[in-house]
Design a protein around this motif. Structure first.
Motif, PDB file in Angstrom:
ATOM      1  N   PRO A   9       0.829  -1.201   0.000  1.00  0.00           N
ATOM      2  CA  PRO A   9       0.000   0.000   0.000  1.00  0.00           C
ATOM      3  C   PRO A   9       0.869   1.259   0.000  1.00  0.00           C
ATOM      4  N   VAL A  10       0.586   2.133  -0.941  1.00  0.00           N
ATOM      5  CA  VAL A  10       1.272   3.420  -1.032  1.00  0.00           C
ATOM      6  C   VAL A  10       0.248   4.479  -1.412  1.00  0.00           C
ATOM      7  N   THR A  11       0.623   5.734  -1.263  1.00  0.00           N
ATOM      8  CA  THR A  11      -0.200   6.847  -1.720  1.00  0.00           C
ATOM      9  C   THR A  11       0.422   7.393  -2.995  1.00  0.00           C
ATOM     10  N   PHE A  12      -0.377   7.529  -4.041  1.00  0.00           N
ATOM     11  CA  PHE A  12       0.096   8.133  -5.291  1.00  0.00           C
ATOM     12  C   PHE A  12      -0.389   9.575  -5.358  1.00  0.00           C
ATOM     13  N   VAL A  13       0.499  10.484  -5.730  1.00  0.00           N
ATOM     14  CA  VAL A  13       0.159  11.886  -5.953  1.00  0.00           C
ATOM     15  C   VAL A  13       0.922  12.373  -7.178  1.00  0.00           C
ATOM     16  N   ARG A  14       0.482  13.501  -7.724  1.00  0.00           N
ATOM     17  CA  ARG A  14       1.201  14.152  -8.831  1.00  0.00           C
ATOM     18  C   ARG A  14       1.538  15.565  -8.407  1.00  0.00           C
ATOM     19  N   GLU A  15       2.723  15.996  -8.787  1.00  0.00           N
ATOM     20  CA  GLU A  15       3.074  17.389  -8.518  1.00  0.00           C
ATOM     21  C   GLU A  15       2.295  18.281  -9.476  1.00  0.00           C
ATOM     22  N   THR A  56       5.841  17.910  -2.940  1.00  0.00           N
ATOM     23  CA  THR A  56       4.479  17.379  -3.086  1.00  0.00           C
ATOM     24  C   THR A  56       4.327  16.100  -2.271  1.00  0.00           C
ATOM     25  N   GLY A  57       5.323  15.238  -2.357  1.00  0.00           N
ATOM     26  CA  GLY A  57       5.299  14.009  -1.571  1.00  0.00           C
ATOM     27  C   GLY A  57       5.314  14.291  -0.080  1.00  0.00           C
ATOM     28  N   ARG A  58       6.120  15.250   0.324  1.00  0.00           N
ATOM     29  CA  ARG A  58       6.192  15.645   1.743  1.00  0.00           C
ATOM     30  C   ARG A  58       4.812  16.091   2.236  1.00  0.00           C
TER      31      ARG A  58
END
Length: 193
Positions: A64-70, A83-85
Motif C-alpha cells: 500500500p502506497v499513496t500516489f500523488v502528482r506534482e 508534493t510528496g512531503r
C-alpha cells in the motif's frame, strides 16, 4: 527538535513522475528489471518506511502506497519531493527520498544513509564518481525551513534547494549508486549479484 506524539521514525517518497525522455517516454515505475518493476524495487528498498508516497501516475503495487502528482506536472525533483512531503499522513523523524530508477538501492543502503546522517541534516548516496544521487534521508524540519514557495519549486534543482543543509555524501557499495536513464543503462546493470 521536539516531535509531536504521533511522529513515526521513517517515512519515504519515491520520485516517479519524470518524462523519461531518454527511455522514449516509458513510465519508469512500470519498467521491469529482473522480473519486477522499478517501483517494486524502490518499495523493497523502503521496506522500513512506515508510510510511502509515490509521486507519479498510479500503477499496481504489492504494497500500500499513496500516489500523488506534482502540480504542474513534470515540475522536477524539488516539486516532486515537496508534493510528496505534503501528502504524508504521518509526521516522520526522518524522511527518505528515492528516485524510482535506482533498482540497486536496498534497505541496507537506507540504513547506511540513516547512520551517516546522525548529527547532520541528512545524507545522500553518490555514484561511483562522487556525484550526489536521488537516494537520501533528510530531517523533515530542516527541509521545511529551506522550502521555497509553490512557484519557486517548479524546475528548481535539488542541489540548490538543499545547498544550505548539512548533508553527508555516502559512497556507493557496488552498483547501488547507478540509475536508469536509458535502455542501455538498464541493460548494463546486468543480473543481480
Amino acid at each position: 527538535m521536539v516531535l509531536p506524539p504521533d511522529a513515526v521514525g521513517f517515512c519515504a517518497i519515491v520520485l516517479a513522475g519524470g518524462r523519461a525522455a531518454r527511455l522514449d517516454g516509458a513510465d519508469k515505475a512500470s519498467v521491469e528489471y529482473l522480473g519486477r518493476t522499478l517501483l517494486e524495487h524502490a518499495l523493497e528498498a523502503l521496506l522500513d518506511a512506515a508510510e510511502v508516497v509515490v509521486v507519479g501516475d498510479p500503477v499496481p503495487t504489492t504494497r500500500p502506497v499513496t500516489f500523488v502528482r506534482e502540480s504542474p506536472r513534470y515540475g522536477g525533483p524539488v516539486a516532486g519531493l515537496l508534493t510528496g512531503r505534503d501528502a504524508l499522513v504521518r509526521v516522520p523523524r526522518t524522511l527518505g527520498v528515492l528516485a524510482v530508477d535506482m533498482p540497486r538501492v536496498t534497505s541496507w543502503t537506507f540504513r547506511r544513509l540513516y547512520e551517516a546522517a546522525a548529527g547532520h541534516d541528512g545524507a545522500f548516496l553518490t555514484d561511483a564518481e562522487g556525484h550526489r544521487q536521488l537516494a537520501g534521508v533528510l530531517d523533515p524540519a530542516r527541509l521545511d525551513e529551506v522550502r521555497p514557495d509553490h512557484e519557486g519549486q517548479h524546475g528548481m534543482a535539488l542541489r540548490r534547494l538543499l545547498s544550505g543543509l548539512d548533508l553527508v555524501d555516502v559512497p556507493p557499495e557496488g552498483d547501488e549508486g547507478r540509475d536508469v536513464d536509458t535502455w542501455a543503462d538498464l541493460r548494463d546493470l546486468g543480473p543481480d549479484l
